[in-house]
Design a protein around this motif. Sequence first.
Motif, PDB file in Angstrom:
ATOM      1  N   ALA A  16      44.300  26.864  27.084  1.00 25.61           N
ATOM      2  CA  ALA A  16      44.994  27.709  28.051  1.00 25.61           C
ATOM      3  C   ALA A  16      43.956  28.424  28.912  1.00 25.61           C
ATOM      4  N   TYR A  17      43.982  28.173  30.219  1.00 17.67           N
ATOM      5  CA  TYR A  17      42.958  28.741  31.085  1.00 17.67           C
ATOM      6  C   TYR A  17      43.058  30.261  31.108  1.00 17.67           C
ATOM      7  N   ASP A  18      41.947  30.918  30.821  1.00 16.87           N
ATOM      8  CA  ASP A  18      41.929  32.384  30.801  1.00 16.87           C
ATOM      9  C   ASP A  18      40.734  32.947  31.558  1.00 16.87           C
ATOM     10  N   GLY A  19      40.151  32.119  32.440  1.00 14.10           N
ATOM     11  CA  GLY A  19      38.998  32.567  33.213  1.00 14.10           C
ATOM     12  C   GLY A  19      39.407  33.249  34.506  1.00 14.10           C
ATOM     13  N   VAL A  20      38.413  33.570  35.322  1.00 10.10           N
ATOM     14  CA  VAL A  20      38.678  34.189  36.610  1.00 10.10           C
ATOM     15  C   VAL A  20      38.982  33.103  37.643  1.00 10.10           C
ATOM     16  N   TYR A  21      39.485  33.534  38.791  1.00 11.17           N
ATOM     17  CA  TYR A  21      39.762  32.630  39.905  1.00 11.17           C
ATOM     18  C   TYR A  21      38.876  33.004  41.088  1.00 11.17           C
ATOM     19  N   ASN A  22      38.615  32.002  41.910  1.00 13.07           N
ATOM     20  CA  ASN A  22      38.107  32.222  43.255  1.00 13.07           C
ATOM     21  C   ASN A  22      39.044  31.507  44.213  1.00 13.07           C
ATOM     22  N   ASP A  23      39.315  32.122  45.340  1.00  9.54           N
ATOM     23  CA  ASP A  23      40.314  31.616  46.277  1.00  9.54           C
ATOM     24  C   ASP A  23      39.615  31.029  47.502  1.00  9.54           C
ATOM     25  N   ALA A  24      39.746  29.734  47.691  1.00 10.72           N
ATOM     26  CA  ALA A  24      39.042  29.041  48.768  1.00 10.72           C
ATOM     27  C   ALA A  24      39.825  28.973  50.072  1.00 10.72           C
ATOM     28  N   GLU A  25      40.964  29.690  50.141  1.00 13.32           N
ATOM     29  CA  GLU A  25      41.728  29.631  51.397  1.00 13.32           C
ATOM     30  C   GLU A  25      42.637  30.846  51.548  1.00 13.32           C
ATOM     31  N   ILE A  26      42.124  31.875  52.170  1.00 16.08           N
ATOM     32  CA  ILE A  26      42.938  33.024  52.543  1.00 16.08           C
ATOM     33  C   ILE A  26      42.839  33.224  54.052  1.00 16.08           C
ATOM     34  N   HIS A  27      43.979  33.152  54.721  1.00 13.07           N
ATOM     35  CA  HIS A  27      44.021  33.466  56.150  1.00 13.07           C
ATOM     36  C   HIS A  27      44.223  34.973  56.279  1.00 13.07           C
ATOM     37  N   ILE A  42      41.848  43.331  48.618  1.00 10.10           N
ATOM     38  CA  ILE A  42      41.012  43.602  47.451  1.00 10.10           C
ATOM     39  C   ILE A  42      41.850  44.130  46.290  1.00 10.10           C
ATOM     40  N   GLU A  43      42.836  44.954  46.586  1.00  9.87           N
ATOM     41  CA  GLU A  43      43.706  45.470  45.522  1.00  9.87           C
ATOM     42  C   GLU A  43      44.399  44.329  44.784  1.00  9.87           C
ATOM     43  N   VAL A  44      44.910  43.348  45.536  1.00  7.42           N
ATOM     44  CA  VAL A  44      45.573  42.203  44.918  1.00  7.42           C
ATOM     45  C   VAL A  44      44.564  41.339  44.164  1.00  7.42           C
ATOM     46  N   MET A  45      43.392  41.134  44.731  1.00  7.48           N
ATOM     47  CA  MET A  45      42.371  40.337  44.066  1.00  7.48           C
ATOM     48  C   MET A  45      41.973  40.954  42.733  1.00  7.48           C
ATOM     49  N   ASP A  46      41.779  42.256  42.712  1.00 10.76           N
ATOM     50  CA  ASP A  46      41.393  42.933  41.470  1.00 10.76           C
ATOM     51  C   ASP A  46      42.489  42.818  40.407  1.00 10.76           C
ATOM     52  N   SER A  48      44.625  40.474  40.174  1.00  8.77           N
ATOM     53  CA  SER A  48      44.908  39.067  39.868  1.00  8.77           C
ATOM     54  C   SER A  48      43.707  38.325  39.305  1.00  8.77           C
ATOM     55  N   ASN A  49      42.631  39.034  38.998  1.00  8.78           N
ATOM     56  CA  ASN A  49      41.444  38.420  38.403  1.00  8.78           C
ATOM     57  C   ASN A  49      40.778  37.419  39.354  1.00  8.78           C
ATOM     58  N   ILE A  50      40.759  37.770  40.641  1.00  9.16           N
ATOM     59  CA  ILE A  50      40.125  36.934  41.666  1.00  9.16           C
ATOM     60  C   ILE A  50      38.829  37.608  42.110  1.00  9.16           C
ATOM     61  N   ASN A  51      37.731  36.924  41.951  1.00 12.17           N
ATOM     62  CA  ASN A  51      36.425  37.517  42.272  1.00 12.17           C
ATOM     63  C   ASN A  51      36.034  37.338  43.739  1.00 12.17           C
ATOM     64  N   LYS A 285      49.501  38.357  54.754  1.00  9.92           N
ATOM     65  CA  LYS A 285      50.069  39.187  53.692  1.00  9.92           C
ATOM     66  C   LYS A 285      49.592  38.635  52.352  1.00  9.92           C
ATOM     67  N   PHE A 286      49.196  39.504  51.442  1.00 10.03           N
ATOM     68  CA  PHE A 286      48.430  39.058  50.283  1.00 10.03           C
ATOM     69  C   PHE A 286      49.083  39.281  48.934  1.00 10.03           C
ATOM     70  N   LYS A 287      50.297  39.818  48.897  1.00  6.71           N
ATOM     71  CA  LYS A 287      50.874  40.204  47.613  1.00  6.71           C
ATOM     72  C   LYS A 287      51.109  39.013  46.681  1.00  6.71           C
ATOM     73  N   ASN A 288      51.264  37.800  47.228  1.00  5.93           N
ATOM     74  CA  ASN A 288      51.523  36.623  46.397  1.00  5.93           C
ATOM     75  C   ASN A 288      50.272  35.819  46.073  1.00  5.93           C
ATOM     76  N   THR A 289      49.117  36.315  46.457  1.00  7.03           N
ATOM     77  CA  THR A 289      47.880  35.553  46.278  1.00  7.03           C
ATOM     78  C   THR A 289      47.658  35.169  44.825  1.00  7.03           C
ATOM     79  N   GLY A 290      47.709  36.135  43.928  1.00  5.88           N
ATOM     80  CA  GLY A 290      47.488  35.858  42.520  1.00  5.88           C
ATOM     81  C   GLY A 290      48.542  34.939  41.935  1.00  5.88           C
ATOM     82  N   LYS A 291      49.785  35.132  42.317  1.00  3.57           N
ATOM     83  CA  LYS A 291      50.877  34.303  41.821  1.00  3.57           C
ATOM     84  C   LYS A 291      50.677  32.845  42.216  1.00  3.57           C
TER      85      LYS A 291
END
Length: 324
Positions: A16-27, A42-46, A48-51, A285-291
């Motif tokens: 089960a993946y439990d590491g961090v994410y990096n997002d290669a496409e945010i407009h 940044i609030e959403v990234m923090d 959602s475990n996105i570095n 809009k970034f609220k769904n980034t982590g999801k």
Amino acid sequence: MKRTLLLAAFSLNSYAYDGVYNDAEIHFVDYFQRTNGVSALIEVMDKSNINHAFLMGMPVKKKWSSFDEAEPDFVFGDDSPVYYYSYTDSILVNHLSKSKYQNRLHPFITGFNPTDLFAAEHIEELLRSNPGFWKGIGEILTRHDTLSKLTLGEQSRANHPALMKVYKVAAKYNLPVILHSNITSEREKSPLYKSELEEVLVKNRKTKFIWAHGGSSSTLLKSQRLDFLIDEARDLLEENDNLYILASWTLLDIIVKDAKSKEEWLALITDYPERFMIGSDVVGKFKNTGKLLSKWDEVLDLLPKDIANKMAEKNMLSMINIAE
């Protein structure tokens, strides 16, 4: 039975993946060039475990036409066109140049007309005016079905002469290029536009290309299953060491649509573990980034731990020479 056994083998070698994410496409902005801003992102990234994130503007802007009674609120909500909008890059500069989060947000140049033979000169001027700020080029929009039809002016394609000059600039400055180029049209159930991408890859061996959504789109999926995409993707990866695939948007739907597809794509990712990276493809809009990123857990959970970490985190950073 064979397919069931292969999927079972992936499951046995996975976790089960439990590491961090990096997002290669945010407009950073939407089609109206509006944004929720760096703090909201940044609030959403923090949470959602996105570095890290590749951050880009939107190369086109929706027009509010005089015959539209109401202000448009969706890019495809009416027939009014979109047009190339170079100020989108300035929006990024204004928000990021003094931000304390520049070490996590990596900006890409996207505000240029991909059919303009002056585009490469424009990009090089941006690079010279702000040394070290820009980390890549894209998302360049070509062969984008409905969006292409709405775009004013000449239709773009991956192998357009103007873009061939842009790719040379990318190689000169060692910048990766995120390229959207659908594998085919809505009607054709064959890789109609594959040859355009092949020409680009062969003639620009020193340029690294990140193929957005693996050549898929929501419009294409409404008209066909794109079952042939897996074979074309494998062929392109095998023949071109400078090609990477941005696993975002509709590519997930293609991968997980059935057991056969999931098995084939898991095998491809395993065969080319350094060539895939994930992205949310959010716009303004970034609220769904982590999801959106966590939806890829359905794939990551079935991969060996080291390959899952590469796809979710490390491969993206390697494109801009960051090691973590």
